[in-house]
Scaffold this motif. Structure first.
Motif, PDB file in Angstrom:
ATOM      1  N   HIS A   1      -6.866  -2.583   1.539  1.00 60.88           N
ATOM      2  CA  HIS A   1      -6.740  -1.674   2.341  1.00 60.88           C
ATOM      3  C   HIS A   1      -5.335  -0.807   2.030  1.00 60.88           C
ATOM      4  CE1 HIS A   1      -3.108  -3.531   4.138  1.00 60.88           C
ATOM      5  NE2 HIS A   1      -3.854  -4.757   4.326  1.00 60.88           N
ATOM      6  N   GLY A   2      -5.320   0.535   2.861  1.00 62.73           N
ATOM      7  CA  GLY A   2      -4.428   1.472   2.634  1.00 62.73           C
ATOM      8  C   GLY A   2      -3.378   1.121   3.736  1.00 62.73           C
ATOM      9  N   SER A   3      -2.499   2.077   3.644  1.00 67.40           N
ATOM     10  CA  SER A   3      -1.098   2.205   4.329  1.00 67.40           C
ATOM     11  C   SER A   3      -1.087   2.230   5.824  1.00 67.40           C
ATOM     12  CB  SER A   3       0.058   2.961   3.913  1.00 67.40           C
ATOM     13  OG  SER A   3      -0.510   4.285   3.924  1.00 67.40           O
ATOM     14  N   ALA A   4      -2.415   2.426   6.510  1.00 67.83           N
ATOM     15  CA  ALA A   4      -2.727   2.394   7.831  1.00 67.83           C
ATOM     16  C   ALA A   4      -1.626   2.876   8.881  1.00 67.83           C
ATOM     17  CB  ALA A   4      -3.155   0.955   8.380  1.00 67.83           C
ATOM     18  N   PRO A   5      -1.546   4.301   8.105  1.00 69.33           N
ATOM     19  CA  PRO A   5      -0.165   5.170   9.003  1.00 69.33           C
ATOM     20  C   PRO A   5      -0.245   5.144  10.433  1.00 69.33           C
ATOM     21  CG  PRO A   5      -1.603   6.454   7.563  1.00 69.33           C
ATOM     22  CD  PRO A   5      -1.944   5.101   7.371  1.00 69.33           C
ATOM     23  N   ASP A   6      -1.803   4.953  10.924  1.00 72.13           N
ATOM     24  CA  ASP A   6      -2.021   5.063  12.483  1.00 72.13           C
ATOM     25  C   ASP A   6      -1.616   3.788  13.101  1.00 72.13           C
ATOM     26  OD1 ASP A   6      -3.931   3.504  10.986  1.00 72.13           O
ATOM     27  OD2 ASP A   6      -5.512   3.643  12.484  1.00 72.13           O
ATOM     28  N   ILE A   7      -1.191   2.639  12.584  1.00 76.23           N
ATOM     29  CA  ILE A   7      -0.621   1.502  13.311  1.00 76.23           C
ATOM     30  C   ILE A   7       0.771   1.206  12.861  1.00 76.23           C
ATOM     31  CG2 ILE A   7      -2.734   0.580  14.068  1.00 76.23           C
ATOM     32  CD1 ILE A   7      -2.678  -1.251  11.764  1.00 76.23           C
TER      33      ILE A   7
ATOM     34  N   ALA B   1       0.927  -1.330   0.100  1.00 79.07           N
ATOM     35  CA  ALA B   1       0.210  -0.022  -0.077  1.00 79.07           C
ATOM     36  C   ALA B   1       0.771   1.267   0.137  1.00 79.07           C
ATOM     37  CB  ALA B   1      -1.011  -0.068   1.188  1.00 79.07           C
ATOM     38  N   VAL B   2       0.344   2.356  -0.339  1.00 77.09           N
ATOM     39  CA  VAL B   2       1.140   3.487  -0.477  1.00 77.09           C
ATOM     40  C   VAL B   2       0.298   4.662   0.124  1.00 77.09           C
ATOM     41  CG1 VAL B   2       2.277   3.154  -2.707  1.00 77.09           C
ATOM     42  CG2 VAL B   2       0.112   4.375  -2.678  1.00 77.09           C
ATOM     43  N   GLY B   3       1.024   5.872   0.642  1.00 79.98           N
ATOM     44  CA  GLY B   3       0.502   7.130   0.956  1.00 79.98           C
ATOM     45  C   GLY B   3       0.638   7.244   2.475  1.00 79.98           C
ATOM     46  N   GLY B   4       0.336   8.338   3.016  1.00 83.13           N
ATOM     47  CA  GLY B   4       0.519   8.659   4.420  1.00 83.13           C
ATOM     48  C   GLY B   4       0.628  10.077   4.626  1.00 83.13           C
ATOM     49  N   PRO B   5       0.477  10.678   5.776  1.00 81.97           N
ATOM     50  CA  PRO B   5       0.349  12.172   6.093  1.00 81.97           C
ATOM     51  C   PRO B   5       1.452  12.734   5.632  1.00 81.97           C
ATOM     52  CG  PRO B   5       0.149  10.859   8.184  1.00 81.97           C
ATOM     53  CD  PRO B   5       0.135  10.092   7.013  1.00 81.97           C
TER      54      PRO B   5
ATOM     55  N   PRO C   1       1.771  10.005  -3.449  1.00 81.93           N
ATOM     56  CA  PRO C   1       2.032   8.515  -3.524  1.00 81.93           C
ATOM     57  C   PRO C   1       1.048   7.697  -4.353  1.00 81.93           C
ATOM     58  CG  PRO C   1       2.198   9.413  -1.302  1.00 81.93           C
ATOM     59  CD  PRO C   1       1.888  10.346  -2.049  1.00 81.93           C
ATOM     60  N   GLU C   2      -0.233   8.129  -4.264  1.00 84.99           N
ATOM     61  CA  GLU C   2      -1.409   7.587  -4.970  1.00 84.99           C
ATOM     62  C   GLU C   2      -0.920   7.696  -6.386  1.00 84.99           C
ATOM     63  OE1 GLU C   2      -1.579   9.446  -2.399  1.00 84.99           O
ATOM     64  OE2 GLU C   2      -2.587   8.250  -0.738  1.00 84.99           O
ATOM     65  N   ASP C   3      -0.388   8.610  -7.108  1.00 86.65           N
ATOM     66  CA  ASP C   3      -0.142   8.808  -8.197  1.00 86.65           C
ATOM     67  C   ASP C   3       0.520   7.580  -8.836  1.00 86.65           C
ATOM     68  OD1 ASP C   3      -1.527  11.120  -8.206  1.00 86.65           O
ATOM     69  OD2 ASP C   3       0.368  12.255  -8.296  1.00 86.65           O
TER      70      ASP C   3
ATOM     71  N   ALA D   1      -0.305  -4.769  12.571  1.00 87.26           N
ATOM     72  CA  ALA D   1      -0.966  -4.662  11.225  1.00 87.26           C
ATOM     73  C   ALA D   1      -1.384  -6.270  11.014  1.00 87.26           C
ATOM     74  CB  ALA D   1      -0.065  -4.217  10.220  1.00 87.26           C
ATOM     75  N   ASN D   2      -2.493  -6.246  10.380  1.00 88.26           N
ATOM     76  CA  ASN D   2      -3.109  -7.635   9.954  1.00 88.26           C
ATOM     77  C   ASN D   2      -2.380  -8.005   8.667  1.00 88.26           C
ATOM     78  OD1 ASN D   2      -4.558  -9.840   9.057  1.00 88.26           O
ATOM     79  ND2 ASN D   2      -6.419  -9.059   9.766  1.00 88.26           N
ATOM     80  N   PRO D   3      -1.686  -9.113   8.618  1.00 88.98           N
ATOM     81  CA  PRO D   3      -0.764  -9.437   7.439  1.00 88.98           C
ATOM     82  C   PRO D   3      -1.694 -10.270   6.502  1.00 88.98           C
ATOM     83  CG  PRO D   3      -0.101 -10.814   9.049  1.00 88.98           C
ATOM     84  CD  PRO D   3      -1.283 -10.134   9.562  1.00 88.98           C
TER      85      PRO D   3
HETATM   86  P1  NAD Z   1      -6.580   2.391   5.474  1.00 91.84           P
HETATM   87  O1  NAD Z   1      -7.085   1.607   4.801  1.00 91.84           O
HETATM   88  O2  NAD Z   1      -5.221   2.729   5.392  1.00 91.84           O
HETATM   89  O3  NAD Z   1      -6.966   2.621   7.220  1.00 91.84           O
HETATM   90  C1  NAD Z   1      -8.255   2.645   7.443  1.00 91.84           C
HETATM   91  C2  NAD Z   1      -8.270   1.921   8.967  1.00 91.84           C
HETATM   92  O4  NAD Z   1      -8.055   0.395   8.696  1.00 91.84           O
HETATM   93  C3  NAD Z   1      -7.201   2.173   9.805  1.00 91.84           C
HETATM   94  O5  NAD Z   1      -7.808   2.533  11.197  1.00 91.84           O
HETATM   95  C4  NAD Z   1      -6.271   1.321   9.841  1.00 91.84           C
HETATM   96  O6  NAD Z   1      -5.531   1.268  10.997  1.00 91.84           O
HETATM   97  C5  NAD Z   1      -6.795  -0.069   9.473  1.00 91.84           C
HETATM   98  N1  NAD Z   1      -6.356  -0.967   8.663  1.00 91.84           N
HETATM   99  C6  NAD Z   1      -6.021  -0.999   7.518  1.00 91.84           C
HETATM  100  N2  NAD Z   1      -5.422  -2.001   7.043  1.00 91.84           N
HETATM  101  C7  NAD Z   1      -5.155  -2.459   8.285  1.00 91.84           C
HETATM  102  C8  NAD Z   1      -4.378  -3.893   8.535  1.00 91.84           C
HETATM  103  N3  NAD Z   1      -3.894  -4.569   7.282  1.00 91.84           N
HETATM  104  N4  NAD Z   1      -4.476  -4.303   9.711  1.00 91.84           N
HETATM  105  C9  NAD Z   1      -4.943  -3.607  10.676  1.00 91.84           C
HETATM  106  N5  NAD Z   1      -5.641  -2.522  10.440  1.00 91.84           N
HETATM  107  C10 NAD Z   1      -5.615  -1.966   9.231  1.00 91.84           C
HETATM  108  O7  NAD Z   1      -7.300   3.873   4.910  1.00 91.84           O
HETATM  109  P2  NAD Z   1      -7.099   5.272   5.219  1.00 91.84           P
HETATM  110  O8  NAD Z   1      -6.657   5.624   6.646  1.00 91.84           O
HETATM  111  O9  NAD Z   1      -7.987   6.013   4.640  1.00 91.84           O
HETATM  112  O10 NAD Z   1      -5.509   5.729   4.507  1.00 91.84           O
HETATM  113  C11 NAD Z   1      -4.504   5.771   4.910  1.00 91.84           C
HETATM  114  C12 NAD Z   1      -3.310   5.948   3.743  1.00 91.84           C
HETATM  115  O11 NAD Z   1      -3.319   4.886   2.787  1.00 91.84           O
HETATM  116  C13 NAD Z   1      -3.611   7.420   2.888  1.00 91.84           C
HETATM  117  O12 NAD Z   1      -2.454   8.055   2.460  1.00 91.84           O
HETATM  118  C14 NAD Z   1      -4.350   6.817   1.774  1.00 91.84           C
HETATM  119  O13 NAD Z   1      -4.419   7.496   0.814  1.00 91.84           O
HETATM  120  C15 NAD Z   1      -3.695   5.546   1.201  1.00 91.84           C
HETATM  121  N6  NAD Z   1      -4.615   4.343   0.821  1.00 91.84           N
HETATM  122  C16 NAD Z   1      -3.798   3.730  -0.168  1.00 91.84           C
HETATM  123  C17 NAD Z   1      -4.325   2.575  -0.734  1.00 91.84           C
HETATM  124  C18 NAD Z   1      -3.340   1.796  -1.553  1.00 91.84           C
HETATM  125  O14 NAD Z   1      -2.214   1.683  -1.646  1.00 91.84           O
HETATM  126  N7  NAD Z   1      -4.256   0.862  -2.262  1.00 91.84           N
HETATM  127  C19 NAD Z   1      -5.841   2.286  -0.688  1.00 91.84           C
HETATM  128  C20 NAD Z   1      -6.474   3.223   0.326  1.00 91.84           C
HETATM  129  C21 NAD Z   1      -5.575   4.105   1.027  1.00 91.84           C
END
Ligand code: NAD
Length: 361
Positions: A277-283, A74-78, A90-92, A289-291
């Protein structure tokens, strides 16, 4: 021994952590199934902007095009969430990669595990048994048609050619033969000319697959039926915009974003595999992270790129066993769950069950 070259793109946030775990599982598969994977890692997204000022650098493009399949986290983050005009995002990199690989169909399996049924927003008796696959057309339709804006009006054009529809519908029918042999077309043929063409092509192609059951739903009805009777669907095929919306609706049904994988299929290899899912920067960096979505994406790669059906089934069965045995990463755990594990432990468990199953069979 068969050998495959796999481009590994960890990206940002939790990407590197979950990628490492998927590679561990693939190495176990390699030992058990007598295949060899040659992994080549490359940068994409924010990390690539930092190093090369480009979200998809030339070197990464080369690595991907020379590989048999591409596995992306996954890509992206604050850090890269700049609103400055012209700033690279990053999403580009993701959009450029899909364009580079010319992937015309996105496959999103949604399976509801009985043990996780409580995480679904739907009633257990409604969602039980859900195991469906959405095939979304990815490179045509209203997102790519001619568009414009004047002072007091704007327009977007929905355009599909017969061949764009044919390749997608044919893929859906072929995939249904690996599953429960039912294909549902979703369209809006009561209003849209493009939908009438989709329906015509669908009905024509269905004649080539007389052992596959067919169903046709208008998109508004499909949105309702997906939450009323999700378990009755097998393969759903639809155009780009309807697929975009319905695949997120279907993902919500499962209740766990960390478990959903996807594949993007092109006219030729390499195909692209990534969790939804995205890059889940919060965790990120916390080992939480769930793999599993990443591991399940690699199972799709084995099935659709390398025809390693047994190995793909083995990974999916091992993931199911881990869940049946009560192991949960925090994102899928409830208060009642006792065996809450981290990222690495989760993939180690998948590997343990892989070996155990292999010994039994
Ligand atoms: P996200 O999917 O990253 O996270 C949403 C929620 O789900 C968060 O609370 C996160 O902790 C949780 N989560 C996601 N994947 C998880 C995992 N594998 N294990 C445990 N928890 C998980 O979406 P977001 O927060 O809207 O976006 C974060 C960044 O990711 C942004 O920069 C966004 O642009 C990018 N993004 C990238 C992609 C991609 O690369 N395909 C897709 C979506 C978002």
């Amino acid at each position: 021994m068969r050998e495959f070259k796999v481009a590994i793109l960890p990206g940002d946030g939790i990407g590197p952590e979950i990628t490492k775990e998927a590679v561990k599982v693939l190495n176990a598969v390699s030992e058990l199934f007598n295949v060899k994977f040659n992994f080549i890692e490359a940068d994409i997204g924010g990390v690539a902007i930092d190093k090369y000022q480009e979200p998809l650098p030339e070197e990464t493009r080369k690595v991907c095009l020379e590989s048999d399949a591409v596995l992306l986290a996954a890509v992206g983050g604050p850090k890269w969430d700049s609103t400055k005009p012209g700033a690279k995002r990053p999403e580009d990199g993701l959009l450029e990669l899909r364009k580079l690989l010319n992937t015309y169909a996105n496959l999103r399996p949604v399976k509801v595990y009985e043990e996780l049924i409580a995480s679904s927003p739907l009633k257990p008796e409604v969602v039980s048994g859900t195991d469906l696959l959405i095939v979304r057309e990815l490179t045509g339709g209203i997102y790519f048609g001619n568009k414009g804006r004047e002072k007091d009006f704007a327009f977007d054009t929905n355009l599909y050619t017969v061949s764009e529809i044919e390749r997608c519908v044919r893929l859906a029918f072929r995939l249904s033969k690996l599953r429960r042999r039912k294909v549902t077309l979703v369209d809006k043929a009561n209003v849209l000319e493009t939908s009438r063409l989709w329906r015509e092509v669908f009905l024509d192609i269905s004649k080539e697959f007389d052992d596959v059951e067919t169903e046709i739903l208008l998109v508004d009805n499909a949105a309702m039926q997906l939450i009323r009777r999700p378990s009755t669907f097998d393969v759903i095929v639809t155009e780009n915009m309807f697929g975009d919306i319905l695949s997120d609706e279907a993902a919500t049904i499962s209740g766990s974003i960390g478990l959903l994988a996807s594949a993007s299929i092109g006219e030729s290899h390499p195909y692209l595999y990534e969790p939804i899912h995205g890059s889940a920067p919060d965790i990120a960096g916390k080992g939480l992270a769930n793999p599993l979505a990443m591991i399940l994406s690699s199972a799709l790669m084995l099935r659709y790129s390398f025809n390693l059906f047994d190995a793909a089934d083995a990974i999916e069965n091992a993931v199911e066993k881990v869940i049946q045995n009560g192991y949960r990463t925090p994102d899928i755990a409830t208060k009642a769950d006792k065996a809450v594990v981290g990222t690495q432990e989760m993939s180690n468990l998948v590997i343990e069950f892989l070996y155990e199953d292999f010994k039994k069979n």
